[in-house]
Design a protein around this motif. Structure first.
Motif, PDB file in Angstrom:
ATOM      1  N   GLU A  35       9.538   4.735   7.192  1.00  0.00           N
ATOM      2  CA  GLU A  35       9.641   3.765   6.096  1.00  0.00           C
ATOM      3  C   GLU A  35       8.837   4.236   4.881  1.00  0.00           C
ATOM      4  O   GLU A  35       9.173   3.931   3.738  1.00  0.00           O
ATOM      5  N   ALA A  36       7.756   4.924   5.150  1.00  0.00           N
ATOM      6  CA  ALA A  36       6.905   5.482   4.103  1.00  0.00           C
ATOM      7  C   ALA A  36       6.655   6.947   4.428  1.00  0.00           C
ATOM      8  O   ALA A  36       6.945   7.414   5.538  1.00  0.00           O
ATOM      9  N   GLN A  37       6.110   7.656   3.449  1.00  0.00           N
ATOM     10  CA  GLN A  37       5.865   9.083   3.632  1.00  0.00           C
ATOM     11  C   GLN A  37       4.386   9.443   3.640  1.00  0.00           C
ATOM     12  O   GLN A  37       4.033  10.577   3.962  1.00  0.00           O
ATOM     13  N   ALA A  38       3.531   8.482   3.291  1.00  0.00           N
ATOM     14  CA  ALA A  38       2.110   8.809   3.149  1.00  0.00           C
ATOM     15  C   ALA A  38       1.237   7.583   3.371  1.00  0.00           C
ATOM     16  O   ALA A  38       1.711   6.440   3.347  1.00  0.00           O
ATOM     17  N   ARG A  39      -0.056   7.871   3.604  1.00  0.00           N
ATOM     18  CA  ARG A  39      -1.087   6.842   3.710  1.00  0.00           C
ATOM     19  C   ARG A  39      -2.303   7.333   2.946  1.00  0.00           C
ATOM     20  O   ARG A  39      -2.636   8.523   2.984  1.00  0.00           O
ATOM     21  N   ALA A  40      -2.991   6.448   2.269  1.00  0.00           N
ATOM     22  CA  ALA A  40      -4.151   6.838   1.468  1.00  0.00           C
ATOM     23  C   ALA A  40      -5.369   6.018   1.859  1.00  0.00           C
ATOM     24  O   ALA A  40      -5.254   4.939   2.451  1.00  0.00           O
ATOM     25  N   GLY A  41      -6.567   6.539   1.518  1.00  0.00           N
ATOM     26  CA  GLY A  41      -7.804   5.811   1.770  1.00  0.00           C
ATOM     27  C   GLY A  41      -8.110   5.623   3.239  1.00  0.00           C
ATOM     28  O   GLY A  41      -8.718   4.636   3.639  1.00  0.00           O
ATOM     29  N   PHE A  42      -7.700   6.564   4.081  1.00  0.00           N
ATOM     30  CA  PHE A  42      -7.845   6.482   5.531  1.00  0.00           C
ATOM     31  C   PHE A  42      -9.030   7.360   5.920  1.00  0.00           C
ATOM     32  O   PHE A  42      -9.004   8.569   5.717  1.00  0.00           O
ATOM     33  N   SER A  43     -10.095   6.779   6.478  1.00  0.00           N
ATOM     34  CA  SER A  43     -11.284   7.576   6.795  1.00  0.00           C
ATOM     35  C   SER A  43     -10.953   8.627   7.847  1.00  0.00           C
ATOM     36  O   SER A  43     -10.146   8.398   8.757  1.00  0.00           O
TER      37      SER A  43
END
Length: 351
Positions: free
Chosen positions: A199-207
């Motif tokens: 559904e998405a290609q990326a994730r941000a702000g993930f420790s």
């Protein structure tokens, strides 16, 4: 009975009636009580697991040995739980919060949904810190942050106060990246799943510690490409991945991106409510500090792949105050840069 004798008797009774309240110790208050740790994320993430591990050992060091439970309260990009802790949770030391470390910065830079003042919370300490990473799924066709300058990348996030929104949105506006941020996921694990199922290609702000704890296969099996880090120094494991503020082209951009990266140093911060009696705040701080040094706690944390780098209450409080008291001029510039009108570039609601 004379008037003076009556007055003396009333005064004596008043003192007697007041004694139980004055004589109540921290131990007698907590005995038989339940202390609730409110977590701003869903079940299963590194914040949730940290809270549950702390809850297991904290009673050992808290006078009265109360029962400690965990309540998950995701929503609103972590603002829901933070507002609850400020406005609704009992101000008596029976509620502890563990919320996203971006909340103090969200208070001064954005403010959407904020009904709290982070400076008024009683901070207990932090369980540790690691850089926040922006990653792209291996099938996205993106290998480095430079690729996102020309290639649109659909990025899943929870709310406007979440790291998943703040960091890609800042890079869009300051650096010109092309993150297409989809908001509205109920929790971080749900947003992770959205990326895994396409559904998405990326994730941000993930420790990094959260990735290694929750999705170690993302790294070991090279399911993601790590594009950029937010923090003060590069993680040893990713020495070739740039820090966000290193991408700045001007000194002003660098100051802006450094400010936005500042919450990373808070790690996973614990706190209790405003106006909690000082002696209970002190007891909670001492119990929390002792828990962070407990041998069994540290052993279990290692087994769970939780990165524990304790920070004391004084340092956490100092970082929060530094964030909130950033010079007005820099805040104004940051607000101007990050103020995207509803429906503007870089963000759209999940359908």
């Amino acid at each position: 009975m004379s008037i003076s004798a009556s007055l003396m008797l009333c005064g004596t009774l008043g003192v007697v009636l007041c004694l139980p309240a004055r004589a109540e110790t921290v131990e007698s208050f907590y005995k038989g009580k339940t202390v609730t740790i409110v977590v701003s994320t869903g079940v299963g993430g590194v914040f949730d697991l940290t809270a549950r591990t702390v809850a297991k050992y904290l009673p050992k060091y808290l006078p009265g040995k109360p029962t400690v439970i965990v309540k998950n309260m995701p929503g609103g990009g972590h603002v829901l739980a933070t507002n609850f802790m400020f406005n609704q949770a009992a101000k008596d030391g029976t509620f502890i919060g563990l919320v996203n470390n971006g909340m103090p910065l969200h208070q001064v830079l954005d403010g959407r949904g904020v009904r709290f003042d982070a400076a008024k919370f009683n901070w207990l300490g932090s369980a540790g810190l690691s850089n926040l990473m922006t990653v792209a799924w291996s099938t996205a066709g993106v290998k480095t942050i430079d690729d996102v300058m020309t290639h649109e990348l659909v990025t899943a996030a929870t709310g406007a106060g979440s790291n998943g929104f703040i960091y890609p949105n800042a890079m869009n506006i300051v650096l010109g990246t092309k993150f297409k941020i989809v908001l509205g996921y109920k929790s971080s694990p749900e947003a992770d799943l959205a990326m895994e199922r396409g559904e998405a290609q990326a994730r941000a702000g993930f420790s990094l510690s959260a990735i290694l704890q929750e999705h170690p296969d993302w790294i070991t099996d090279k399911k993601v490409a790590v594009l950029v880090q937010a923090g003060a120094e590069r993680e040893q494991q990713f020495p070739d991945v740039p820090l966000m503020h290193e991408l700045a082209k001007t000194p002003e951009q660098r100051r802006m991106l450094s400010l936005i990266s500042s919450p990373v140093s808070l790690g996973r911060p614990f706190f209790t409510t405003p106006d909690t009696p000082p002696e209970r705040v002190a007891a909670l701080r001492e119990a929390y500090a002792a828990t962070m040094k407990d041998g069994d706690f540290l052993t279990e944390a290692r087994q769970l792949n939780l990165d524990i780098k304790p920070m004391d209450a004084d340092r956490v409080t100092e970082i929060v105050e530094e964030t909130i008291n950033v010079p007005a001029e820099l805040i104004a510039k940051a607000k101007a840069v990050l103020d995207v009108p509803a429906g503007g570039p870089g963000a759209e609601l999940a359908k």
